[in-house]
Motif scaffolding. Structure first.
Motif, PDB file in Angstrom:
ATOM      1  N   LEU A 207      34.504  21.906  17.570  1.00 53.23           N
ATOM      2  CA  LEU A 207      35.700  21.891  18.421  1.00 53.23           C
ATOM      3  C   LEU A 207      36.521  23.181  18.290  1.00 53.23           C
ATOM      4  O   LEU A 207      37.255  23.556  19.200  1.00 53.23           O
ATOM      5  CB  LEU A 207      36.555  20.661  18.068  1.00 53.23           C
ATOM      6  CG  LEU A 207      37.677  20.313  19.044  1.00 53.23           C
ATOM      7  CD1 LEU A 207      37.150  20.053  20.454  1.00 53.23           C
ATOM      8  CD2 LEU A 207      38.452  19.092  18.534  1.00 53.23           C
ATOM      9  N   GLN A 208      36.362  23.847  17.138  1.00 50.89           N
ATOM     10  CA  GLN A 208      37.113  25.090  16.929  1.00 50.89           C
ATOM     11  C   GLN A 208      36.716  26.181  17.933  1.00 50.89           C
ATOM     12  O   GLN A 208      37.502  27.060  18.240  1.00 50.89           O
ATOM     13  CB  GLN A 208      36.928  25.602  15.486  1.00 50.89           C
ATOM     14  CG  GLN A 208      37.533  24.680  14.444  1.00 50.89           C
ATOM     15  CD  GLN A 208      39.033  24.481  14.619  1.00 50.89           C
ATOM     16  OE1 GLN A 208      39.761  25.419  14.930  1.00 50.89           O
ATOM     17  NE2 GLN A 208      39.494  23.256  14.442  1.00 50.89           N
ATOM     18  N   PHE A 209      35.478  26.113  18.464  1.00 46.27           N
ATOM     19  CA  PHE A 209      35.085  27.088  19.499  1.00 46.27           C
ATOM     20  C   PHE A 209      35.974  26.916  20.719  1.00 46.27           C
ATOM     21  O   PHE A 209      36.502  27.863  21.282  1.00 46.27           O
ATOM     22  CB  PHE A 209      33.627  26.888  19.943  1.00 46.27           C
ATOM     23  CG  PHE A 209      32.593  27.175  18.884  1.00 46.27           C
ATOM     24  CD1 PHE A 209      32.730  28.255  18.035  1.00 46.27           C
ATOM     25  CD2 PHE A 209      31.459  26.383  18.771  1.00 46.27           C
ATOM     26  CE1 PHE A 209      31.767  28.536  17.071  1.00 46.27           C
ATOM     27  CE2 PHE A 209      30.497  26.653  17.817  1.00 46.27           C
ATOM     28  CZ  PHE A 209      30.650  27.720  16.967  1.00 46.27           C
ATOM     29  N   LYS A 210      36.099  25.656  21.153  1.00 42.51           N
ATOM     30  CA  LYS A 210      36.892  25.377  22.354  1.00 42.51           C
ATOM     31  C   LYS A 210      38.346  25.799  22.133  1.00 42.51           C
ATOM     32  O   LYS A 210      38.953  26.445  22.989  1.00 42.51           O
ATOM     33  CB  LYS A 210      36.800  23.892  22.700  1.00 42.51           C
ATOM     34  CG  LYS A 210      37.615  23.503  23.915  1.00 42.51           C
ATOM     35  CD  LYS A 210      37.357  22.068  24.304  1.00 42.51           C
ATOM     36  CE  LYS A 210      38.180  21.629  25.493  1.00 42.51           C
ATOM     37  NZ  LYS A 210      39.606  21.498  25.211  1.00 42.51           N
ATOM     38  N   LYS A 211      38.868  25.477  20.960  1.00 40.35           N
ATOM     39  CA  LYS A 211      40.279  25.782  20.702  1.00 40.35           C
ATOM     40  C   LYS A 211      40.506  27.298  20.719  1.00 40.35           C
ATOM     41  O   LYS A 211      41.434  27.797  21.346  1.00 40.35           O
ATOM     42  CB  LYS A 211      40.723  25.172  19.374  1.00 40.35           C
ATOM     43  CG  LYS A 211      40.780  23.655  19.455  1.00 40.35           C
ATOM     44  CD  LYS A 211      41.548  23.053  18.295  1.00 40.35           C
ATOM     45  CE  LYS A 211      41.585  21.533  18.381  1.00 40.35           C
ATOM     46  NZ  LYS A 211      42.321  21.041  19.555  1.00 40.35           N
ATOM     47  N   LEU A 212      39.641  28.039  20.023  1.00 38.60           N
ATOM     48  CA  LEU A 212      39.797  29.499  19.959  1.00 38.60           C
ATOM     49  C   LEU A 212      39.615  30.132  21.340  1.00 38.60           C
ATOM     50  O   LEU A 212      40.447  30.938  21.785  1.00 38.60           O
ATOM     51  CB  LEU A 212      38.758  30.079  18.980  1.00 38.60           C
ATOM     52  CG  LEU A 212      38.521  31.589  19.076  1.00 38.60           C
ATOM     53  CD1 LEU A 212      39.757  32.371  18.632  1.00 38.60           C
ATOM     54  CD2 LEU A 212      37.327  32.024  18.245  1.00 38.60           C
ATOM     55  N   ILE A 213      38.539  29.770  22.019  1.00 36.40           N
ATOM     56  CA  ILE A 213      38.240  30.434  23.294  1.00 36.40           C
ATOM     57  C   ILE A 213      39.318  30.087  24.326  1.00 36.40           C
ATOM     58  O   ILE A 213      39.748  30.936  25.105  1.00 36.40           O
ATOM     59  CB  ILE A 213      36.810  30.071  23.769  1.00 36.40           C
ATOM     60  CG1 ILE A 213      35.782  30.631  22.769  1.00 36.40           C
ATOM     61  CG2 ILE A 213      36.530  30.629  25.166  1.00 36.40           C
ATOM     62  CD1 ILE A 213      34.374  30.093  22.926  1.00 36.40           C
ATOM     63  N   TYR A 214      39.799  28.865  24.274  1.00 35.14           N
ATOM     64  CA  TYR A 214      40.858  28.461  25.203  1.00 35.14           C
ATOM     65  C   TYR A 214      42.145  29.241  24.916  1.00 35.14           C
ATOM     66  O   TYR A 214      42.777  29.785  25.816  1.00 35.14           O
ATOM     67  CB  TYR A 214      41.087  26.947  25.082  1.00 35.14           C
ATOM     68  CG  TYR A 214      41.872  26.360  26.232  1.00 35.14           C
ATOM     69  CD1 TYR A 214      41.592  26.707  27.551  1.00 35.14           C
ATOM     70  CD2 TYR A 214      42.894  25.442  25.995  1.00 35.14           C
ATOM     71  CE1 TYR A 214      42.313  26.170  28.600  1.00 35.14           C
ATOM     72  CE2 TYR A 214      43.615  24.889  27.042  1.00 35.14           C
ATOM     73  CZ  TYR A 214      43.329  25.257  28.340  1.00 35.14           C
ATOM     74  OH  TYR A 214      44.038  24.724  29.368  1.00 35.14           O
ATOM     75  N   GLU A 215      42.481  29.327  23.627  1.00 36.52           N
ATOM     76  CA  GLU A 215      43.704  30.069  23.281  1.00 36.52           C
ATOM     77  C   GLU A 215      43.570  31.535  23.715  1.00 36.52           C
ATOM     78  O   GLU A 215      44.516  32.127  24.232  1.00 36.52           O
ATOM     79  CB  GLU A 215      43.976  29.963  21.766  1.00 36.52           C
ATOM     80  CG  GLU A 215      45.335  30.522  21.422  1.00 36.52           C
ATOM     81  CD  GLU A 215      45.807  30.243  19.994  1.00 36.52           C
ATOM     82  OE1 GLU A 215      45.207  29.408  19.290  1.00 36.52           O
ATOM     83  OE2 GLU A 215      46.788  30.902  19.598  1.00 36.52           O
ATOM     84  N   MET A 216      42.378  32.099  23.528  1.00 36.41           N
ATOM     85  CA  MET A 216      42.187  33.508  23.925  1.00 36.41           C
ATOM     86  C   MET A 216      42.287  33.711  25.431  1.00 36.41           C
ATOM     87  O   MET A 216      42.678  34.786  25.887  1.00 36.41           O
ATOM     88  CB  MET A 216      40.848  34.019  23.418  1.00 36.41           C
ATOM     89  CG  MET A 216      40.976  34.491  22.001  1.00 36.41           C
ATOM     90  SD  MET A 216      39.591  35.419  21.431  1.00 36.41           S
ATOM     91  CE  MET A 216      40.214  35.813  19.786  1.00 36.41           C
ATOM     92  N   ARG A 217      41.931  32.683  26.195  1.00 39.37           N
ATOM     93  CA  ARG A 217      42.041  32.809  27.663  1.00 39.37           C
ATOM     94  C   ARG A 217      43.467  33.126  28.090  1.00 39.37           C
ATOM     95  O   ARG A 217      43.698  33.674  29.153  1.00 39.37           O
ATOM     96  CB  ARG A 217      41.637  31.500  28.360  1.00 39.37           C
ATOM     97  CG  ARG A 217      40.180  31.154  28.293  1.00 39.37           C
ATOM     98  CD  ARG A 217      39.328  31.938  29.239  1.00 39.37           C
ATOM     99  NE  ARG A 217      37.989  32.003  28.711  1.00 39.37           N
ATOM    100  CZ  ARG A 217      36.953  31.311  29.153  1.00 39.37           C
ATOM    101  NH1 ARG A 217      37.092  30.511  30.177  1.00 39.37           N
ATOM    102  NH2 ARG A 217      35.768  31.440  28.605  1.00 39.37           N
TER     103      ARG A 217
END
Ligand code: VOV
Length: 248
Positions: A207-217
């Motif tokens: 889930l950390q992938f989604k959280k990081l990539i979303y925040e970076m968006r």
């Protein structure tokens, strides 16, 4: 005046993704399947051996979804070695039961945006660790290629170096929040493949992938400039789990 970004380049990188032809695999007698897997496992043992000698690194993951089933990520000092590994796999018996799904060629890259040192950066042990990395064997991997936009006002390559540096600083600050949760390996692929970078992320908790990539968006470097290719996400495939994975 254009101010080309300077990079520190390390090991060459091959992401090699394969799909399994389960129909043909299932038709094989059990002992033949075993021989094929023994041959594959010896290949993986060579990758492990190479990594222990710090002459390269590897990651082996199974991919979830229909884009591929297996991903080998290999790092080596030369492109020739990557070709040898690819060829050895293609000539192995397992290759008769897998179909090439995607590949990506790049080189581990560090932008000089944050590098303040003098002299040859490759003599700095902390830099060497980053451009000649031993890949984590964390539970999950996420790999995707990406570009930085060249459109009107949003042209990364026409921006002054100082402004790019500021955006990369902001990007790094978002990334730093995920220290210990997500490890990134950025590989540059201008001149090598169809996109400009390969992004490979490792995490214990997927889930950390989604959280990081979303925040970076929402961060300007990605929000304004990033364009993405296909995403591949998967689970670590340890050497001892290979036989179980191929069990039918
Ligand atoms: C774990 C998180 C994390 C952290 C800490 C991090 C930090 C940093 C720093 C400090 C720097 C700049 C210096 C260098 O090291 O090059 C970079 C550089 C880069 N990154 Fe990054 N990045 C992360 C993570 C991270 C992600 C998730 C992505 C994908 C973007 C997204 O929206 O999906 C990414 C991309 C990149 C790229 C393409 C570059 C090179 C851009 C260039 O123009 O040269 N990156 N990155």
């Amino acid at each position: 005046m254009p101010e080309p970004a300077e990079t520190i380049d390390g090991w060459y990188c091959l992401h090699d993704l394969r799909s399994i032809d389960w129909t043909s695999w299932k038709r094989l007698p059990q002992d033949e399947r075993q021989q094929i897997l023994d041959e594959f496992v010896s290949m993986v043992e060579e990758w492990i051996d190479n990594e222990q000698k710090e002459e390269g690194s590897y990651a082996l993951y199974s991919i979830v979804g229909q884009k591929a089933d297996l991903m080998f990520m290999l790092l080596r000092p030369t492109m020739e070695e990557l070709e040898q590994i690819e060829k050895a796999y293609n000539q192995s018996r397992l290759a008769e039961y897998t179909i090439p799904a995607y590949s990506y060629i790049s080189v581990v890259e560090l932008g000089k945006y944050m590098f303040r040192g003098e002299g040859d950066p490759l003599e700095d042990p902390s830099i060497r660790e980053r451009v000649f990395p031993i890949l984590p064997k964390w539970e999950h991997i996420c790999f995707y290629p990406m570009d930085k936009k060249r459109e009107g006002e949003d042209n990364w390559y026409m921006m002054p170096a100082k402004d790019r540096g500021q955006l990369m600083y902001g990007h790094g600050m978002v990334g730093r929040k995920y220290a210990g949760y997500v490890k990134q390996v950025i590989t540059g692929s201008v001149g090598f493949d169809d996109w400009e970078w390969g992004v490979t992320l490792f995490a214990h908790d997927v889930l950390q992938f989604k959280k990081l990539i979303y925040e970076m968006r929402f961060d300007e470097a990605s929000a304004r400039f990033a364009e993405f290719g296909p995403f591949y996400v998967g689970n670590v495939l340890e050497k001892d789990k290979i036989a179980g994975y191929f069990q039918v």
